[in-house]
Write a protein that holds these residues in place. Structure first.
Motif, PDB file in Angstrom:
ATOM      1  N   PHE A 172     151.397   7.914  31.496  1.00 49.28           N
ATOM      2  CA  PHE A 172     149.956   8.095  31.575  1.00 49.28           C
ATOM      3  C   PHE A 172     149.319   6.751  31.889  1.00 49.28           C
ATOM      4  CE2 PHE A 172     145.769   8.450  29.271  1.00 49.28           C
ATOM      5  CZ  PHE A 172     145.184   9.356  30.162  1.00 49.28           C
ATOM      6  N   THR A 173     148.486   6.703  32.942  1.00 45.79           N
ATOM      7  CA  THR A 173     147.864   5.462  33.390  1.00 45.79           C
ATOM      8  C   THR A 173     146.347   5.589  33.396  1.00 45.79           C
ATOM      9  OG1 THR A 173     149.740   4.842  34.788  1.00 45.79           O
ATOM     10  CG2 THR A 173     147.619   3.831  35.307  1.00 45.79           C
ATOM     11  N   ILE A 174     145.684   4.610  32.771  1.00 46.61           N
ATOM     12  CA  ILE A 174     144.228   4.475  32.870  1.00 46.61           C
ATOM     13  C   ILE A 174     143.959   3.105  33.481  1.00 46.61           C
ATOM     14  CG2 ILE A 174     142.030   4.392  31.648  1.00 46.61           C
ATOM     15  CD1 ILE A 174     143.204   6.082  29.467  1.00 46.61           C
ATOM     16  N   TRP A 175     143.487   3.083  34.713  1.00 46.97           N
ATOM     17  CA  TRP A 175     143.206   1.818  35.392  1.00 46.97           C
ATOM     18  C   TRP A 175     141.823   1.954  36.017  1.00 46.97           C
ATOM     19  CZ3 TRP A 175     147.582  -1.698  36.088  1.00 46.97           C
ATOM     20  CH2 TRP A 175     147.194  -2.948  36.565  1.00 46.97           C
ATOM     21  N   TYR A 176     140.801   1.556  35.258  1.00 44.57           N
ATOM     22  CA  TYR A 176     139.443   1.937  35.610  1.00 44.57           C
ATOM     23  C   TYR A 176     138.814   1.085  36.708  1.00 44.57           C
ATOM     24  CZ  TYR A 176     138.694   5.371  31.888  1.00 44.57           C
ATOM     25  OH  TYR A 176     138.727   6.479  31.117  1.00 44.57           O
ATOM     26  N   SER A 177     139.019  -0.178  36.647  1.00 43.30           N
ATOM     27  CA  SER A 177     138.422  -1.107  37.607  1.00 43.30           C
ATOM     28  C   SER A 177     136.898  -1.104  37.486  1.00 43.30           C
ATOM     29  CB  SER A 177     138.860  -0.791  39.027  1.00 43.30           C
ATOM     30  OG  SER A 177     138.353  -1.755  39.927  1.00 43.30           O
ATOM     31  N   THR A 178     136.215  -0.221  38.191  1.00 46.31           N
ATOM     32  CA  THR A 178     134.748  -0.256  38.223  1.00 46.31           C
ATOM     33  C   THR A 178     134.105   0.706  37.238  1.00 46.31           C
ATOM     34  OG1 THR A 178     134.749   1.369  40.011  1.00 46.31           O
ATOM     35  CG2 THR A 178     134.734  -0.958  40.640  1.00 46.31           C
ATOM     36  N   TYR A 179     134.904   1.351  36.371  1.00 46.96           N
ATOM     37  CA  TYR A 179     134.354   2.330  35.431  1.00 46.96           C
ATOM     38  C   TYR A 179     134.523   1.864  33.993  1.00 46.96           C
ATOM     39  CZ  TYR A 179     134.138   5.396  39.457  1.00 46.96           C
ATOM     40  OH  TYR A 179     133.859   5.922  40.671  1.00 46.96           O
ATOM     41  N   GLU A 180     133.612   2.297  33.170  1.00 50.58           N
ATOM     42  CA  GLU A 180     133.651   1.940  31.754  1.00 50.58           C
ATOM     43  C   GLU A 180     133.645   3.209  30.920  1.00 50.58           C
ATOM     44  OE1 GLU A 180     130.235   0.336  28.935  1.00 50.58           O
ATOM     45  OE2 GLU A 180     131.108  -1.320  30.080  1.00 50.58           O
ATOM     46  N   LEU A 181     134.511   3.235  29.894  1.00 48.25           N
ATOM     47  CA  LEU A 181     134.532   4.358  28.963  1.00 48.25           C
ATOM     48  C   LEU A 181     133.473   4.101  27.887  1.00 48.25           C
ATOM     49  CD1 LEU A 181     135.702   6.939  27.712  1.00 48.25           C
ATOM     50  CD2 LEU A 181     137.451   5.518  26.606  1.00 48.25           C
ATOM     51  N   GLU A 182     132.452   4.953  27.863  1.00 46.44           N
ATOM     52  CA  GLU A 182     131.397   4.829  26.859  1.00 46.44           C
ATOM     53  C   GLU A 182     131.608   5.912  25.808  1.00 46.44           C
ATOM     54  OE1 GLU A 182     126.817   3.966  27.379  1.00 46.44           O
ATOM     55  OE2 GLU A 182     127.177   6.136  27.491  1.00 46.44           O
ATOM     56  N   LEU A 183     131.914   5.491  24.585  1.00 44.33           N
ATOM     57  CA  LEU A 183     132.229   6.436  23.519  1.00 44.33           C
ATOM     58  C   LEU A 183     130.956   6.928  22.832  1.00 44.33           C
ATOM     59  CD1 LEU A 183     135.336   4.760  21.839  1.00 44.33           C
ATOM     60  CD2 LEU A 183     135.322   6.662  23.445  1.00 44.33           C
ATOM     61  N   LYS A 184     130.839   8.240  22.737  1.00 44.02           N
ATOM     62  CA  LYS A 184     129.766   8.853  21.953  1.00 44.02           C
ATOM     63  C   LYS A 184     130.284   9.382  20.622  1.00 44.02           C
ATOM     64  CE  LYS A 184     127.053  10.326  25.990  1.00 44.02           C
ATOM     65  NZ  LYS A 184     127.923   9.701  27.006  1.00 44.02           N
ATOM     66  N   THR A 185     131.598   9.272  20.403  1.00 45.48           N
ATOM     67  CA  THR A 185     132.249   9.744  19.191  1.00 45.48           C
ATOM     68  C   THR A 185     133.622   9.079  19.109  1.00 45.48           C
ATOM     69  OG1 THR A 185     132.896  11.713  17.932  1.00 45.48           O
ATOM     70  CG2 THR A 185     133.344  11.731  20.297  1.00 45.48           C
ATOM     71  N   ASP A 186     134.397   9.422  18.075  1.00 40.50           N
ATOM     72  CA  ASP A 186     135.765   8.921  17.970  1.00 40.50           C
ATOM     73  C   ASP A 186     136.689   9.757  18.850  1.00 40.50           C
ATOM     74  OD1 ASP A 186     134.733   7.221  16.113  1.00 40.50           O
ATOM     75  OD2 ASP A 186     135.741   8.109  14.383  1.00 40.50           O
ATOM     76  N   LEU A 187     137.600   9.076  19.556  1.00 41.12           N
ATOM     77  CA  LEU A 187     138.600   9.751  20.370  1.00 41.12           C
ATOM     78  C   LEU A 187     139.991   9.304  19.963  1.00 41.12           C
ATOM     79  CD1 LEU A 187     137.185   9.644  24.038  1.00 41.12           C
ATOM     80  CD2 LEU A 187     136.981  11.483  22.349  1.00 41.12           C
ATOM     81  N   THR A 188     140.959  10.220  20.022  1.00 38.29           N
ATOM     82  CA  THR A 188     142.363   9.914  19.782  1.00 38.29           C
ATOM     83  C   THR A 188     143.185  10.508  20.924  1.00 38.29           C
ATOM     84  OG1 THR A 188     142.137   9.866  17.372  1.00 38.29           O
ATOM     85  CG2 THR A 188     144.339  10.265  18.263  1.00 38.29           C
ATOM     86  N   PHE A 189     143.950   9.654  21.607  1.00 38.44           N
ATOM     87  CA  PHE A 189     144.862  10.111  22.659  1.00 38.44           C
ATOM     88  C   PHE A 189     146.275  10.211  22.084  1.00 38.44           C
ATOM     89  CE2 PHE A 189     141.375   8.420  25.131  1.00 38.44           C
ATOM     90  CZ  PHE A 189     141.319   9.223  26.252  1.00 38.44           C
ATOM     91  N   ILE A 190     146.899  11.366  22.232  1.00 42.48           N
ATOM     92  CA  ILE A 190     148.309  11.537  21.878  1.00 42.48           C
ATOM     93  C   ILE A 190     149.096  11.355  23.171  1.00 42.48           C
ATOM     94  CG2 ILE A 190     150.026  13.021  20.802  1.00 42.48           C
ATOM     95  CD1 ILE A 190     147.738  12.144  18.949  1.00 42.48           C
ATOM     96  N   THR A 191     149.888  10.302  23.236  1.00 41.54           N
ATOM     97  CA  THR A 191     150.427   9.848  24.519  1.00 41.54           C
ATOM     98  C   THR A 191     151.938  10.037  24.615  1.00 41.54           C
ATOM     99  OG1 THR A 191     150.780   7.591  23.715  1.00 41.54           O
ATOM    100  CG2 THR A 191     148.609   8.107  24.652  1.00 41.54           C
ATOM    101  N   PRO A 192     152.455  10.057  25.862  1.00 40.33           N
ATOM    102  CA  PRO A 192     153.910  10.004  26.048  1.00 40.33           C
ATOM    103  C   PRO A 192     154.420   8.592  25.759  1.00 40.33           C
ATOM    104  CG  PRO A 192     152.802   9.931  28.165  1.00 40.33           C
ATOM    105  CD  PRO A 192     151.722  10.156  27.135  1.00 40.33           C
ATOM    106  N   LYS A 193     155.702   8.357  26.018  1.00 42.72           N
ATOM    107  CA  LYS A 193     156.305   7.075  25.647  1.00 42.72           C
ATOM    108  C   LYS A 193     156.180   6.003  26.723  1.00 42.72           C
ATOM    109  CE  LYS A 193     159.395   8.621  22.030  1.00 42.72           C
ATOM    110  NZ  LYS A 193     160.749   8.578  21.449  1.00 42.72           N
ATOM    111  N   THR A 194     155.446   6.307  27.804  1.00 41.62           N
ATOM    112  CA  THR A 194     155.110   5.303  28.808  1.00 41.62           C
ATOM    113  C   THR A 194     153.616   5.389  29.077  1.00 41.62           C
ATOM    114  OG1 THR A 194     157.289   5.410  29.860  1.00 41.62           O
ATOM    115  CG2 THR A 194     155.488   4.499  31.163  1.00 41.62           C
TER     116      THR A 194
END
Length: 538
Positions: free
Chosen positions: A384-406
């Protein structure tokens, strides 16, 4: 006849003079013997005094941390008393447990800044909590003067936040099960009295090239080597040996329990004492009196002179072992989270949210959640890849990502929609084998690189049994819990403990309610006071 009498009197006079000289010599010899004996007894007493002091202080601090963890996981004892009985205090305990600290902890609460402290766990109306912990030496001092340090006590006062979830805000700034990588302009920053500690369960620690750690460096089963201005504001504590090679500034104690040789280079400063289970090797000026050679005593004397450490003791038996909790296996069960009010969704978007802007919708979707949400992205089996560059994650609440091993995170910027509202972001790679050690089968790497910025008041936790690698201009708030945690190239981490609800990273069992945990009568707020007390009976 006269001559014979005169000669007899002269002989008698000479005999008397000899007797006086002999008596004088015996008196001088007795005084020297008594002085040496007294000095030896005093030295033994001083050594036992300092050893007992280190053990009892470590036990008192461990007790305070144990109660803090109990409060944060809704496990405060109903009577407000917490005890751990180990070592010489309880002869029935043997083996590894006998080397752990013995402490007795009491907690009090009050409703209002001027109200009277009341024994017991906090309630829904409490505004402050006070922890008082008394620790006891495993090996008591042998002299009467040492009894004052056979026990030590600390007092800690926190704000209490009624009604807030006590969601396991536990752990170190960096917990690495195996040997971590600490190098190249790394700064670990403490915040609100939370020391930015580095804790390693299995393996040695090597730290180099302009590293500042505002906390302790602890290796539970290994050695510690600090080089090239790698410094710590707290203690340096190893089960094996310690090497401070050059230009280190240590704010607390240096403790090396192992029987090998610890080394100290030039320009080392120690704010506390040096306590070694083995011998010592160092550079420094020869002492003008006492031990003057480069034997162990001479080296100890030189180190005390050059570093300011007080005391400097070597070949010390019964030093306290460093305490690092076992690995906590965190699995994922959706019901644990939904039972506590979290929304759980299965992710079906692109697994590579890349820099070219083609995945704008996926980026914006994460910013639209307004209730605490778990996002399960394990369907991205290739990573799973998050490579935003020109974007920003704006949180309005708590988030939890359950991720694979890469996982790959790059040019990742996160902020809160409300600068007065804390937001918590978690990345959890589940460890599905409950064996108190990281499960590394199928592991790739959790890669954090290329200018990642976490803005206040957001805090982020990365939990992975795999290797977590941080590089290239990292500005982070939160903490790391990994099989191996590596840093390189201009990283700054401000320690904000958020943990994982329902799990206790400071040791002990998970709190009730499983992975969703929390709730309860409230949660710990700001650290208001931390001070040493006179232990009862000392």
């Amino acid at each position: 006849m006269m001559r014979s009498l005169r000669q007899g009197r002269l002989h008698d006079d000479e005999t008397g003079n000899v007797m006086i000289a002999v008596i004088g010599l015996i008196a001088v010899t007795s005084i020297i013997t008594l002085t040496i004996s007294s000095a030896t007894v005093q030295a033994v007493g001083y050594t036992s005094l300092t050893r007992a002091g280190v053990q009892s202080q470590a036990a008192a601090e461990a007790g305070a941390e144990a109660m803090r963890a109990a409060l944060e996981t809704d496990a405060c004892p109903s009577d407000g008393d917490l005890d751990a009985t180990y070592g010489d205090i309880d002869a029935t305990i043997t083996g590894a447990a006998a080397a752990q600290p013995f402490y007795s902890v009491e907690i009090e609460q009050r409703a209002g800044a001027t109200a009277v402290w009341t024994p017991g766990c906090p309630t829904g109306s409490s505004t402050h909590v006070r922890i008082q912990s008394t620790g006891f030496a495993l090996t008591e001092g042998v002299s009467e003067s040492s009894s004052a340090l056979d026990s030590a006590a600390v007092e800690v006062v926190y704000d209490w936040l009624p009604g807030a979830p006590s969601a396991a805000a536990s752990g170190a700034a960096v917990f690495s099960y195996g040997s971590p990588g600490l190098s190249n302009n790394l700064e670990l920053v403490q915040l609100n009295g939370n020391s930015a500690n580095v804790m390693v369960r299995e393996g040695s620690i090597q730290c180099s090239n302009s590293v500042t750690i505002e906390g302790d460096i602890v290796a539970a089963n290994g050695n510690i080597t600090l080089s090239n201005t790698c410094s710590a504001e707290g203690d340096v504590w190893a089960s094996g040996t310690v090497a401070l090679n050059n230009n280190q500034v240590i704010g607390g104690d240096v403790i090396a329990v192992g029987s090998g040789q610890s080394t100290f280079g030039p320009s080392v400063s120690v704010g506390g004492g040096v306590y070694l289970g083995g011998t010592i090797n160092t550079w420094g000026q020869r002492c003008s009196s006492g031990a003057t050679g480069w034997d162990a005593a001479g080296n100890a004397c030189a180190l005390a002179r050059s570093s300011g450490a007080d005391p400097v003791l070597y070949n010390q038996p019964d030093l306290p072992m460093p305490v690092v909790p076992d690995w906590v296996d965190v699995d994922f069960r959706a019901s644990d989270w939904t039972d506590e009010g979290w929304n759980v969704v299965t992710y079906s978007g692109p697994c590579n949210i890349d820099r070219n802007g083609s995945q704008t919708a996926a980026v914006q979707a994460f910013s639209q959640y307004t209730t605490p949400t778990v996002i399960d992205v394990r369907g991205c089996t290739g990573g799973f890849t998050i490579w935003y560059s020109t974007y920003e994650l704006e949180l309005k609440t708590d988030l939890t990502f359950i991720t694979p091993k890469t996982v790959n995170i790059g040019q990742f910027e996160v902020s809160s929609d409300d600068p007065n509202s804390e937001r918590r972001l978690r990345f959890i790679t589940p460890d599905t084998v409950p064996d108190a050690r990281p499960t590394t089968s199928g592991c790739g790497q959790f890669d954090v690189n290329n200018t990642n910025t976490i803005a206040e008041p957001v805090a982020v936790l990365i939990y992975s049994p795999c290797t977590i690698r941080n590089s290239n201009r990292l500005t982070w708030r939160g903490h790391y819990y990994g099989g191996i945690v590596n840093f390189s190239n201009n990283s700054e981490l401000t320690f904000v403990p958020i943990g994982i609800p329902g799990y206790n990273f400071d040791g002990g069992e998970p709190s009730g309610g499983g992975a969703g945990g929390g709730g309860g009568a409230g949660g710990l707020g700001e650290l208001l006071e931390y001070r040493d007390l006179a232990a009862a009976g000392s």
